[in-house]
Design a protein around this motif. Structure first.
Motif, PDB file in Angstrom:
ATOM      1  N   GLY A 140       0.806  -1.203   0.000  1.00  0.00           N
ATOM      2  CA  GLY A 140       0.000   0.000   0.000  1.00  0.00           C
ATOM      3  C   GLY A 140       0.842   1.258   0.000  1.00  0.00           C
ATOM      4  N   PHE A 141       1.965   1.210   0.706  1.00  0.00           N
ATOM      5  CA  PHE A 141       2.893   2.340   0.768  1.00  0.00           C
ATOM      6  C   PHE A 141       3.464   2.650  -0.614  1.00  0.00           C
ATOM      7  CE2 PHE A 141       7.239   3.945   1.477  1.00  0.00           C
ATOM      8  CZ  PHE A 141       7.010   5.004   2.342  1.00  0.00           C
ATOM      9  N   VAL A 142       3.904   1.612  -1.315  1.00  0.00           N
ATOM     10  CA  VAL A 142       4.507   1.821  -2.635  1.00  0.00           C
ATOM     11  C   VAL A 142       3.461   2.236  -3.657  1.00  0.00           C
ATOM     12  CG1 VAL A 142       5.770   0.709  -4.515  1.00  0.00           C
ATOM     13  CG2 VAL A 142       6.422   0.256  -2.144  1.00  0.00           C
ATOM     14  N   LYS A 143       2.279   1.651  -3.599  1.00  0.00           N
ATOM     15  CA  LYS A 143       1.226   2.003  -4.553  1.00  0.00           C
ATOM     16  C   LYS A 143       0.799   3.462  -4.423  1.00  0.00           C
ATOM     17  CE  LYS A 143      -0.670  -2.655  -5.105  1.00  0.00           C
ATOM     18  NZ  LYS A 143      -1.812  -3.577  -4.797  1.00  0.00           N
ATOM     19  N   ALA A 144       0.974   4.031  -3.244  1.00  0.00           N
ATOM     20  CA  ALA A 144       0.615   5.439  -3.036  1.00  0.00           C
ATOM     21  C   ALA A 144       1.651   6.396  -3.612  1.00  0.00           C
ATOM     22  CB  ALA A 144       0.438   5.714  -1.542  1.00  0.00           C
ATOM     23  N   GLU A 145       2.781   5.874  -4.046  1.00  0.00           N
ATOM     24  CA  GLU A 145       3.843   6.674  -4.654  1.00  0.00           C
ATOM     25  C   GLU A 145       3.646   6.696  -6.165  1.00  0.00           C
ATOM     26  OE1 GLU A 145       7.246   8.986  -4.379  1.00  0.00           O
ATOM     27  OE2 GLU A 145       6.530   7.849  -2.667  1.00  0.00           O
ATOM     28  N   GLN A 146       3.648   7.860  -6.765  1.00  0.00           N
ATOM     29  CA  GLN A 146       3.481   7.962  -8.206  1.00  0.00           C
ATOM     30  C   GLN A 146       4.819   7.808  -8.922  1.00  0.00           C
ATOM     31  OE1 GLN A 146       1.396  11.558  -9.213  1.00  0.00           O
ATOM     32  NE2 GLN A 146      -0.500  10.900  -8.258  1.00  0.00           N
ATOM     33  N   ASN A 147       4.736   7.482 -10.203  1.00  0.00           N
ATOM     34  CA  ASN A 147       5.910   7.409 -11.085  1.00  0.00           C
ATOM     35  C   ASN A 147       6.924   6.358 -10.644  1.00  0.00           C
ATOM     36  OD1 ASN A 147       4.870   9.564 -12.641  1.00  0.00           O
ATOM     37  ND2 ASN A 147       5.779  11.048 -11.228  1.00  0.00           N
ATOM     38  N   THR A 148       6.441   5.252 -10.081  1.00  0.00           N
ATOM     39  CA  THR A 148       7.338   4.178  -9.701  1.00  0.00           C
ATOM     40  C   THR A 148       7.467   3.165 -10.840  1.00  0.00           C
ATOM     41  OG1 THR A 148       5.525   2.921  -8.714  1.00  0.00           O
ATOM     42  CG2 THR A 148       6.783   4.374  -7.263  1.00  0.00           C
ATOM     43  N   SER A 149       8.593   2.479 -10.852  1.00  0.00           N
ATOM     44  CA  SER A 149       8.829   1.406 -11.824  1.00  0.00           C
ATOM     45  C   SER A 149       9.828   0.431 -11.225  1.00  0.00           C
ATOM     46  CB  SER A 149       9.351   1.967 -13.150  1.00  0.00           C
ATOM     47  OG  SER A 149      10.590   2.617 -12.970  1.00  0.00           O
ATOM     48  N   LYS A 150      10.014  -0.693 -11.887  1.00  0.00           N
ATOM     49  CA  LYS A 150      10.975  -1.714 -11.453  1.00  0.00           C
ATOM     50  C   LYS A 150      10.744  -2.111  -9.992  1.00  0.00           C
ATOM     51  CE  LYS A 150      14.505  -0.063 -14.689  1.00  0.00           C
ATOM     52  NZ  LYS A 150      15.906   0.452 -14.832  1.00  0.00           N
ATOM     53  N   VAL A 151       9.478  -2.252  -9.615  1.00  0.00           N
ATOM     54  CA  VAL A 151       9.135  -2.591  -8.235  1.00  0.00           C
ATOM     55  C   VAL A 151       9.374  -4.080  -8.004  1.00  0.00           C
ATOM     56  CG1 VAL A 151       7.314  -2.603  -6.504  1.00  0.00           C
ATOM     57  CG2 VAL A 151       7.418  -0.751  -8.187  1.00  0.00           C
ATOM     58  N   SER A 152      10.160  -4.404  -6.987  1.00  0.00           N
ATOM     59  CA  SER A 152      10.485  -5.799  -6.701  1.00  0.00           C
ATOM     60  C   SER A 152      10.429  -6.042  -5.197  1.00  0.00           C
ATOM     61  CB  SER A 152      11.889  -6.128  -7.231  1.00  0.00           C
ATOM     62  OG  SER A 152      12.239  -7.468  -6.922  1.00  0.00           O
ATOM     63  N   TYR A 153       9.621  -7.030  -4.785  1.00  0.00           N
ATOM     64  CA  TYR A 153       9.493  -7.391  -3.378  1.00  0.00           C
ATOM     65  C   TYR A 153      10.263  -8.682  -3.108  1.00  0.00           C
ATOM     66  CZ  TYR A 153       5.602  -4.076  -3.165  1.00  0.00           C
ATOM     67  OH  TYR A 153       4.833  -2.944  -3.221  1.00  0.00           O
ATOM     68  N   ARG A 154      10.750  -8.825  -1.877  1.00  0.00           N
ATOM     69  CA  ARG A 154      11.374 -10.082  -1.475  1.00  0.00           C
ATOM     70  C   ARG A 154      11.183 -10.287   0.020  1.00  0.00           C
ATOM     71  NH1 ARG A 154      17.021 -10.615   0.387  1.00  0.00           N
ATOM     72  NH2 ARG A 154      17.674  -8.626   1.280  1.00  0.00           N
ATOM     73  N   GLU A 155      11.076 -11.555   0.400  1.00  0.00           N
ATOM     74  CA  GLU A 155      11.021 -11.901   1.814  1.00  0.00           C
ATOM     75  C   GLU A 155      12.428 -11.803   2.390  1.00  0.00           C
ATOM     76  OE1 GLU A 155       8.028 -12.510   3.245  1.00  0.00           O
ATOM     77  OE2 GLU A 155       7.192 -12.133   1.252  1.00  0.00           O
ATOM     78  N   THR A 156      12.548 -11.274   3.592  1.00  0.00           N
ATOM     79  CA  THR A 156      13.846 -11.095   4.208  1.00  0.00           C
ATOM     80  C   THR A 156      13.698 -11.174   5.725  1.00  0.00           C
ATOM     81  OG1 THR A 156      15.809  -9.660   4.285  1.00  0.00           O
ATOM     82  CG2 THR A 156      13.664  -8.554   4.242  1.00  0.00           C
ATOM     83  N   LYS A 157      14.695 -10.723   6.446  1.00  0.00           N
ATOM     84  CA  LYS A 157      14.652 -10.638   7.899  1.00  0.00           C
ATOM     85  C   LYS A 157      14.966  -9.214   8.314  1.00  0.00           C
ATOM     86  CE  LYS A 157      14.197 -15.036   9.346  1.00  0.00           C
ATOM     87  NZ  LYS A 157      13.177 -15.482  10.320  1.00  0.00           N
ATOM     88  N   ALA A 158      14.324  -8.766   9.370  1.00  0.00           N
ATOM     89  CA  ALA A 158      14.691  -7.515  10.040  1.00  0.00           C
ATOM     90  C   ALA A 158      15.144  -7.930  11.427  1.00  0.00           C
ATOM     91  CB  ALA A 158      13.516  -6.551  10.101  1.00  0.00           C
ATOM     92  N   GLY A 159      16.450  -7.968  11.640  1.00  0.00           N
ATOM     93  CA  GLY A 159      16.958  -8.637  12.818  1.00  0.00           C
ATOM     94  C   GLY A 159      16.565 -10.103  12.747  1.00  0.00           C
ATOM     95  N   ALA A 160      15.912 -10.602  13.786  1.00  0.00           N
ATOM     96  CA  ALA A 160      15.435 -11.986  13.782  1.00  0.00           C
ATOM     97  C   ALA A 160      13.987 -12.107  13.320  1.00  0.00           C
ATOM     98  CB  ALA A 160      15.590 -12.585  15.183  1.00  0.00           C
ATOM     99  N   LEU A 161      13.342 -10.987  13.004  1.00  0.00           N
ATOM    100  CA  LEU A 161      11.924 -10.996  12.668  1.00  0.00           C
ATOM    101  C   LEU A 161      11.706 -11.141  11.164  1.00  0.00           C
ATOM    102  CD1 LEU A 161      10.745  -8.011  14.921  1.00  0.00           C
ATOM    103  CD2 LEU A 161      10.540 -10.466  15.405  1.00  0.00           C
ATOM    104  N   PRO A 162      10.671 -11.871  10.735  1.00  0.00           N
ATOM    105  CA  PRO A 162      10.336 -11.916   9.314  1.00  0.00           C
ATOM    106  C   PRO A 162       9.981 -10.518   8.813  1.00  0.00           C
ATOM    107  CG  PRO A 162       9.146 -13.600  10.563  1.00  0.00           C
ATOM    108  CD  PRO A 162       9.761 -12.692  11.566  1.00  0.00           C
ATOM    109  N   ALA A 163      10.404 -10.214   7.607  1.00  0.00           N
ATOM    110  CA  ALA A 163      10.158  -8.888   7.041  1.00  0.00           C
ATOM    111  C   ALA A 163      10.012  -9.001   5.532  1.00  0.00           C
ATOM    112  CB  ALA A 163      11.304  -7.937   7.402  1.00  0.00           C
TER     113      ALA A 163
END
Length: 216
Positions: free
Chosen positions: A134-157
């Protein structure tokens, strides 16, 4: 709605305008653009790219810190955090909200010699990926959007990398953010920058934040 501060004003003027939101820019010296924060030899991987990670010189998020947040994380040397208070004025409505998120903290890189911010956004209590999308969709003129699962410290992110077209400067620049859900709520930590060069120079501080996250 895309933040006008990123589109309608020259880059340096836009940073000064955002300073009126937090009241922190009026007493700061001009940044030394030749300086860069020292990097540690530790390397992590963000969006498939090896990035050196800063050594923590402080932290933010815990009770009593500059910004009390649902998470805490390490700060690179000379990066200066300041809480952002939600108000009903027009400036905050434009600059302080994006999609499902409300800005709650700005961490300024100028004292460390770079032009940009780590910004922390509160996104309620929902799933991290939903908030980040939702955060990214609210930004105009975006391209090359790529999501990935990762960690923030020990937490899923979830992390996103993307580019934003700056029509005024007739170029695109890289941006990225990660979202993590902790017991006290979901937060988004976003790194922009004046341009792609500045963005990449600040990646070690971003990686320090991501890899040192602790839930509260």
């Amino acid at each position: 709605m895309r933040h006008p501060i990123r589109v309608l004003l020259p880059a340096l003027a836009s940073l000064a305008a955002l300073g009126t939101l937090t009241g922190c820019l009026g007493t700061e010296a001009e940044p030394d653009l030749g300086a860069r924060p020292a990097q540690s030899p530790t390397a992590t991987s963000t969006a498939g790219t090896a990035v050196a990670t800063e050594v923590a010189a402080g932290s933010v998020g815990a009770a009593g810190s500059a910004c009390e947040l649902p998470v805490s994380f390490g700060l690179a040397a000379d990066w200066k955090p300041q809480a952002v208070r939600a108000t009903d004025d027009e400036a905050f409505a434009v600059l302080g909200k994006q999609g499902p998120a409300t800005m709650v903290c700005e961490i300024d890189a100028k004292p460390a010699g770079a032009i940009g911010y780590l910004r922390v956004w509160s996104a309620g209590t929902g799933p991290a990926r939903t908030a980040l999308e939702g955060f990214v969709k609210a930004e105009q003129n975006t391209s090359k959007v790529s999501y990935r699962e990762t960690k923030a410290g020990a937490l899923p992110a979830v992390e996103v990398t993307y580019t934003v077209a700056n029509e005024l400067m007739e170029e695109s620049k890289e941006e990225r953010a990660f979202a993590v859900t902790a017991p006290k709520g979901t937060v988004i930590v976003h790194l922009g920058g004046l341009d792609t060069q500045e963005h990449r120079a600040m990646l070690p501080a971003y990686e320090l934040a991501r890899t040192s996250v602790q839930g509260r």
